[in-house]
Design a protein around this motif. Structure first.
Motif, PDB file in Angstrom:
ATOM      1  N   ASN A  12     -40.285  -1.889  23.948  1.00  0.00           N
ATOM      2  CA  ASN A  12     -41.193  -3.000  23.744  1.00  0.00           C
ATOM      3  C   ASN A  12     -41.883  -2.807  22.393  1.00  0.00           C
ATOM      4  OD1 ASN A  12     -42.764  -5.237  24.086  1.00  0.00           O
ATOM      5  ND2 ASN A  12     -44.200  -4.253  25.506  1.00  0.00           N
ATOM      6  N   THR A  13     -41.224  -3.266  21.355  1.00  0.00           N
ATOM      7  CA  THR A  13     -41.736  -3.065  20.007  1.00  0.00           C
ATOM      8  C   THR A  13     -42.113  -4.399  19.376  1.00  0.00           C
ATOM      9  OG1 THR A  13     -39.501  -3.208  19.085  1.00  0.00           O
ATOM     10  CG2 THR A  13     -40.317  -1.007  19.649  1.00  0.00           C
ATOM     11  N   ALA A  14     -42.982  -4.359  18.403  1.00  0.00           N
ATOM     12  CA  ALA A  14     -43.378  -5.578  17.686  1.00  0.00           C
ATOM     13  C   ALA A  14     -42.215  -6.108  16.856  1.00  0.00           C
ATOM     14  CB  ALA A  14     -44.586  -5.294  16.808  1.00  0.00           C
ATOM     15  N   ILE A  15     -41.483  -5.212  16.247  1.00  0.00           N
ATOM     16  CA  ILE A  15     -40.298  -5.575  15.469  1.00  0.00           C
ATOM     17  C   ILE A  15     -39.101  -5.341  16.388  1.00  0.00           C
ATOM     18  CG2 ILE A  15     -38.913  -5.084  13.411  1.00  0.00           C
ATOM     19  CD1 ILE A  15     -41.498  -3.868  12.172  1.00  0.00           C
ATOM     20  N   PRO A  16     -38.264  -6.356  16.591  1.00  0.00           N
ATOM     21  CA  PRO A  16     -37.093  -6.159  17.451  1.00  0.00           C
ATOM     22  C   PRO A  16     -36.223  -5.001  16.946  1.00  0.00           C
ATOM     23  CG  PRO A  16     -37.391  -8.486  16.937  1.00  0.00           C
ATOM     24  CD  PRO A  16     -38.359  -7.719  16.085  1.00  0.00           C
ATOM     25  N   VAL A  17     -35.618  -4.287  17.882  1.00  0.00           N
ATOM     26  CA  VAL A  17     -34.819  -3.109  17.558  1.00  0.00           C
ATOM     27  C   VAL A  17     -33.704  -3.455  16.572  1.00  0.00           C
ATOM     28  CG1 VAL A  17     -33.310  -1.317  18.515  1.00  0.00           C
ATOM     29  CG2 VAL A  17     -35.404  -1.962  19.714  1.00  0.00           C
ATOM     30  N   GLY A  18     -33.059  -4.597  16.752  1.00  0.00           N
ATOM     31  CA  GLY A  18     -32.009  -5.024  15.823  1.00  0.00           C
ATOM     32  C   GLY A  18     -32.533  -5.219  14.404  1.00  0.00           C
ATOM     33  N   GLU A  19     -33.740  -5.756  14.293  1.00  0.00           N
ATOM     34  CA  GLU A  19     -34.370  -5.946  12.982  1.00  0.00           C
ATOM     35  C   GLU A  19     -34.712  -4.592  12.353  1.00  0.00           C
ATOM     36  OE1 GLU A  19     -36.046  -7.761   9.590  1.00  0.00           O
ATOM     37  OE2 GLU A  19     -34.676  -8.558  11.101  1.00  0.00           O
ATOM     38  N   MET A  20     -35.162  -3.656  13.176  1.00  0.00           N
ATOM     39  CA  MET A  20     -35.438  -2.302  12.667  1.00  0.00           C
ATOM     40  C   MET A  20     -34.161  -1.690  12.097  1.00  0.00           C
ATOM     41  SD  MET A  20     -37.823  -0.404  15.420  1.00  0.00           S
ATOM     42  CE  MET A  20     -39.312  -1.076  16.048  1.00  0.00           C
ATOM     43  N   ALA A  21     -33.079  -1.821  12.856  1.00  0.00           N
ATOM     44  CA  ALA A  21     -31.790  -1.280  12.400  1.00  0.00           C
ATOM     45  C   ALA A  21     -31.368  -1.930  11.092  1.00  0.00           C
ATOM     46  CB  ALA A  21     -30.724  -1.478  13.473  1.00  0.00           C
ATOM     47  N   LEU A  22     -31.552  -3.238  10.995  1.00  0.00           N
ATOM     48  CA  LEU A  22     -31.196  -3.951   9.762  1.00  0.00           C
ATOM     49  C   LEU A  22     -32.027  -3.458   8.582  1.00  0.00           C
ATOM     50  CD1 LEU A  22     -29.600  -6.195   8.342  1.00  0.00           C
ATOM     51  CD2 LEU A  22     -31.400  -7.791   9.055  1.00  0.00           C
ATOM     52  N   ARG A  23     -33.302  -3.250   8.796  1.00  0.00           N
ATOM     53  CA  ARG A  23     -34.186  -2.772   7.722  1.00  0.00           C
ATOM     54  C   ARG A  23     -33.785  -1.366   7.267  1.00  0.00           C
ATOM     55  NH1 ARG A  23     -40.263  -5.058   9.201  1.00  0.00           N
ATOM     56  NH2 ARG A  23     -39.590  -7.200   9.522  1.00  0.00           N
ATOM     57  N   LEU A  24     -33.485  -0.501   8.216  1.00  0.00           N
ATOM     58  CA  LEU A  24     -33.051   0.852   7.855  1.00  0.00           C
ATOM     59  C   LEU A  24     -31.706   0.816   7.129  1.00  0.00           C
ATOM     60  CD1 LEU A  24     -34.057   2.760  11.098  1.00  0.00           C
ATOM     61  CD2 LEU A  24     -35.098   3.023   8.833  1.00  0.00           C
ATOM     62  N   PHE A  25     -30.795  -0.019   7.602  1.00  0.00           N
ATOM     63  CA  PHE A  25     -29.479  -0.139   6.971  1.00  0.00           C
ATOM     64  C   PHE A  25     -29.611  -0.709   5.558  1.00  0.00           C
ATOM     65  CE2 PHE A  25     -25.510  -2.432   6.080  1.00  0.00           C
ATOM     66  CZ  PHE A  25     -24.614  -1.371   6.153  1.00  0.00           C
ATOM     67  N   ALA A  26     -30.462  -1.718   5.385  1.00  0.00           N
ATOM     68  CA  ALA A  26     -30.677  -2.295   4.053  1.00  0.00           C
ATOM     69  C   ALA A  26     -31.232  -1.236   3.102  1.00  0.00           C
ATOM     70  CB  ALA A  26     -31.625  -3.493   4.138  1.00  0.00           C
ATOM     71  N   ALA A  27     -32.154  -0.421   3.582  1.00  0.00           N
ATOM     72  CA  ALA A  27     -32.704   0.661   2.757  1.00  0.00           C
ATOM     73  C   ALA A  27     -31.610   1.650   2.381  1.00  0.00           C
ATOM     74  CB  ALA A  27     -33.841   1.373   3.497  1.00  0.00           C
ATOM     75  N   ALA A  28     -30.760   1.982   3.342  1.00  0.00           N
ATOM     76  CA  ALA A  28     -29.663   2.912   3.074  1.00  0.00           C
ATOM     77  C   ALA A  28     -28.715   2.350   2.022  1.00  0.00           C
ATOM     78  CB  ALA A  28     -28.905   3.225   4.360  1.00  0.00           C
ATOM     79  N   VAL A  29     -28.406   1.070   2.113  1.00  0.00           N
ATOM     80  CA  VAL A  29     -27.499   0.439   1.135  1.00  0.00           C
ATOM     81  C   VAL A  29     -28.119   0.446  -0.259  1.00  0.00           C
ATOM     82  CG1 VAL A  29     -26.437  -1.763   0.452  1.00  0.00           C
ATOM     83  CG2 VAL A  29     -26.258  -0.956   2.819  1.00  0.00           C
TER      84      VAL A  29
END
Length: 164
Positions: free
Chosen positions: A4-21
């Protein structure tokens, strides 16, 4: 495990992946030039900056849900990340006589940290533009400097301090 997060888990993954790229794009350029801090370093700096930003946002919104948002300012994370990345960046710079080496690599690491913050906050367009601009500077300027007459290049003047 509470999802139960404020930022959806999928969005978190996208943000981390974008940072990695973004970090990997900068790191690949440094890696291809044989610099000390390359692909892994810049990718990890960007991911860790994004992760820290995500955690700060989640903590803030968790406190806000409980009516206690005044006790935390998530923007302080930016200051902390900038200081930590600056410390890491300083580690790749060294002075030898009248020369300073690693300044460009240190600056790229700092940019990787800023890109991680931008991605962690969800500013993908800003991160993409900054990544493209940074690559333009590191690639295009390298070729431009090499085309300058030898007497005008800073690394060919003994009193100058070349970047790396």
């Amino acid at each position: 495990m509470d999802l139960n997060t404020a930022i959806p888990v999928g969005e978190m993954a996208l943000r981390l992946f974008a940072a990695a790229v973004c970090g990997a794009a900068l790191g690949l350029d440094r890696e291809m030039r044989g610099k000390a801090a390359g692909l892994r370093t810049n990718t990890l700096v960007a991911i860790s900056s994004a992760l820290t930003t995500l955690v700060a946002l989640e903590l803030y919104w968790d406190l806000a849900r409980h009516g206690d948002e005044g006790r935390m300012d998530p923007t302080r994370v930016i200051q902390g990340v900038a200081q930590a990345v600056g410390f890491i960046s300083a580690g790749v710079m060294f002075r030898a006589g009248n020369s300073v080496h690693g300044a460009t690599t240190a600056a790229v690491i700092w940019v990787a940290g800023a890109l991680g913050i931008a991605c962690g906050a969800g500013y993908y367009l800003l991160a993409g533009m900054a990544t493209a601009l940074c690559l333009l500077v590191t690639v295009l300027f390298t070729y431009a400097v090499r085309r300058l007459p030898v007497a005008t290049r800073s690394e060919d003047r003994p009193e100058a301090q070349p970047e790396d």
